[in-house]
Design an enzyme around this catalytic site. Structure first.
Site, PDB file in Angstrom:
ATOM      1  N   SER A 100       6.587 -13.248  -6.827  1.00 60.19           N
ATOM      2  CA  SER A 100       6.099 -14.294  -6.371  1.00 60.19           C
ATOM      3  C   SER A 100       7.181 -15.062  -7.986  1.00 60.19           C
ATOM      4  O   SER A 100       7.468 -14.338  -7.895  1.00 60.19           O
ATOM      5  CB  SER A 100       4.250 -14.519  -7.306  1.00 60.19           C
ATOM      6  N   LYS A 101       7.577 -15.890  -8.256  1.00 59.02           N
ATOM      7  CA  LYS A 101       8.340 -16.461  -9.112  1.00 59.02           C
ATOM      8  C   LYS A 101       7.727 -16.347 -10.384  1.00 59.02           C
ATOM      9  O   LYS A 101       8.262 -15.990 -11.692  1.00 59.02           O
ATOM     10  CB  LYS A 101       8.442 -17.729  -9.381  1.00 59.02           C
TER      11      LYS A 101
END
Length: 453
Positions: A217-218
């Site tokens: 995930s960012k």
């Protein structure tokens, strides 16, 4: 006759090129090139609020940096353009209007307003099946999908509608994309069927997970996720391309260091995995280090000098630089790491650890001291100009003290570098310089005299 292979990568210009997007682009690129087909770039810029200045340029620049080329796109043009969705609004309107006229879509008015969105009327009691290249046959029932918006009330098409129009008119034959798009596929098939168009072949790639087996995930701060950051750290584009290709694809055989041409030649879409791909940072560092080892001196300078300069490290001359790079070439796994090794090598708080003292236990204390005292005297009297002269000096110290081989070299290495093993000792000594070498040997002699070996 097999239809012409045309694959595409269709980024949104909403930010930098992410690891996952780069892999999507790469698998479409390798597939097209392997089969002698065409690779197309299309910019999906209809989410205007999220578009960022320079986002498109950055994405394209880093695809080029990785070594990918395309046959058609926003920067090259081509027969199926324009290659920006915002420049194709008339086309989407035409086909949305046709669906309205045919009763396959309807206007959904905003409460108390004459503004409306257009919704696709999902057929009742229909089964949608498609053969996914990676996952096999996938089946959806129309009752699982509610009537969905194809054009928003601002006249901008939604992704699931625009992508079908674009892929059809750009004659896209195959679409490789992330598994989050699986549930979009039945909606898209509905549109293809509504117009009587041929559905492309889909392949939905696995997610990429971190070391905790969680989806990348960012917000995951422990993993560097943008290609630009790897360039800034001194990773080589060929190594990044090689590493990305192994995120969900396995070549035949156990060879993992693969050139651009080998990746194109070996790529097989049937070997794409449906199991999550582990983003192995250690593997990336290993692959990059392999590519660094293949660099010649000029390539090594090009990679490392910017980082030395950025760190304020003075480069006295070319010979010094070449000596420095030659001793650390086999240790660094990315360009910026040269600064870390430089600092560790030249640090002023030189210490002889218990670990290396134990290495000296294998030699007689008197032999070690004899070698060090003789070498210290020789260093003080030498010109200390080049590695070849120092090699001769070390041998003469060995002859003078009657010590050779490991008993000669290991005490000298430990007393000057603090390590029992390492790169060329004469080159290391030249880099350290006469004063630092003499100082460290004196310090080591004092430590040894105060320790029972």
């Amino acid at each position: 006759m097999m239809k012409k292979i045309r694959a595409r990568y269709a980024p949104s210009p909403t930010g930098l090129l992410h690891i996952g997007n780069a892999r999507t682009a790469l698998f479409n690129y390798l597939f097209a090139r392997h089969h002698g087909g065409e690779f197309i770039i299309r910019i999906e810029d209809t989410d205007v609020a999220r578009n960022v200045a320079g986002g498109e340029e950055s994405q394209l620049n880093y695809l080029k940096w990785l070594g990918m080329t395309w046959d058609e796109g926003p920067d090259k043009g081509g027969p199926y353009g324009p290659y920006h969705q915002l420049k194709r609004l008339d086309l989407y309107k035409k086909y949305a209007d046709e669906l309205l006229e045919r009763g396959l879509a309807y206007k959904d008015y905003k409460e108390g307003s004459d503004r409306y969105a257009i919704r696709f009327k999902v057929p009742a009691g229909k089964t949608y099946t498609f053969d996914d290249v990676i996952r096999g046959s996938l089946v959806f029932e129309s009752k699982e999908v509610e009537d969905w918006i194809i054009v928003k009330d601002n006249g901008i098409p939604t992704y699931n509608f625009a992508v079908v129009i674009d892929d059809h008119f750009m004659e896209i034959s195959h679409v490789f994309r992330g598994e989050e798009h699986i549930t979009n596929t039945p909606k898209q098939i509905m549109v293809y069927e509504a117009f009587g168009w041929e559905v492309p072949t889909f392949g939905h790639m696995t997610i990429i997970v971190n070391e905790n087996k969680k989806k990348l995930s960012k917000r995951d701060v422990n993993t560097i996720q943008f290609i630009s950051d790897y360039e800034k750290m001194g990773y080589l584009p060929e190594a990044m391309l090689n590493f990305l290709s192994l995120l969900g694809w396995s070549p035949t055989g156990d060879k993992e260091i693969l050139s651009h041409n080998e990746l194109v030649s070996l790529f097989d879409e049937h070997k794409l995995s449906a199991a999550p791909s582990y983003f192995d940072k250690a593997k990336l560092a290993f692959i990059n280090s392999k590519y660094i080892k293949q660099l010649d001196m000029e390539g090594l300078k090009k990679l490392c000098v910017p980082f030395l300069k950025e760190a304020g490290i003075e480069i006295p001359n070319e010979l010094w630089l070449e000596n420095l790079l030659s001793i650390f070439k086999d240790r660094i796994s990315y360009g910026k790491e040269i600064v870390k090794y430089y600092n560790e090598f030249f640090h002023d708080d030189f210490k002889i650890t218990d670990e290396v003292l134990n290495e000296l236990n294998q030699f007689a204390k008197e032999d070690v001291l004899k070698v060090l005292e003789a070498f210290k005297d020789a260093v003080n009297q030498s010109e200390f100009t080049d590695a070849t002269a120092l090699e001769v000096l070390i041998k003469s110290v060995g002859a003078e003290s009657g010590v050779k081989g490991k008993t000669l070299f290991m005490p000298l290495r430990i007393s000057t570098t603090g390590e029992a093993h390492g790169p060329s000792l004469p080159v290391s000594l030249i880099l350290l310089g006469k004063d630092k070498v003499a100082q460290r040997i004196s310090q080591t002699i004092n430590v040894i005299k105060g320790v029972t070996l």
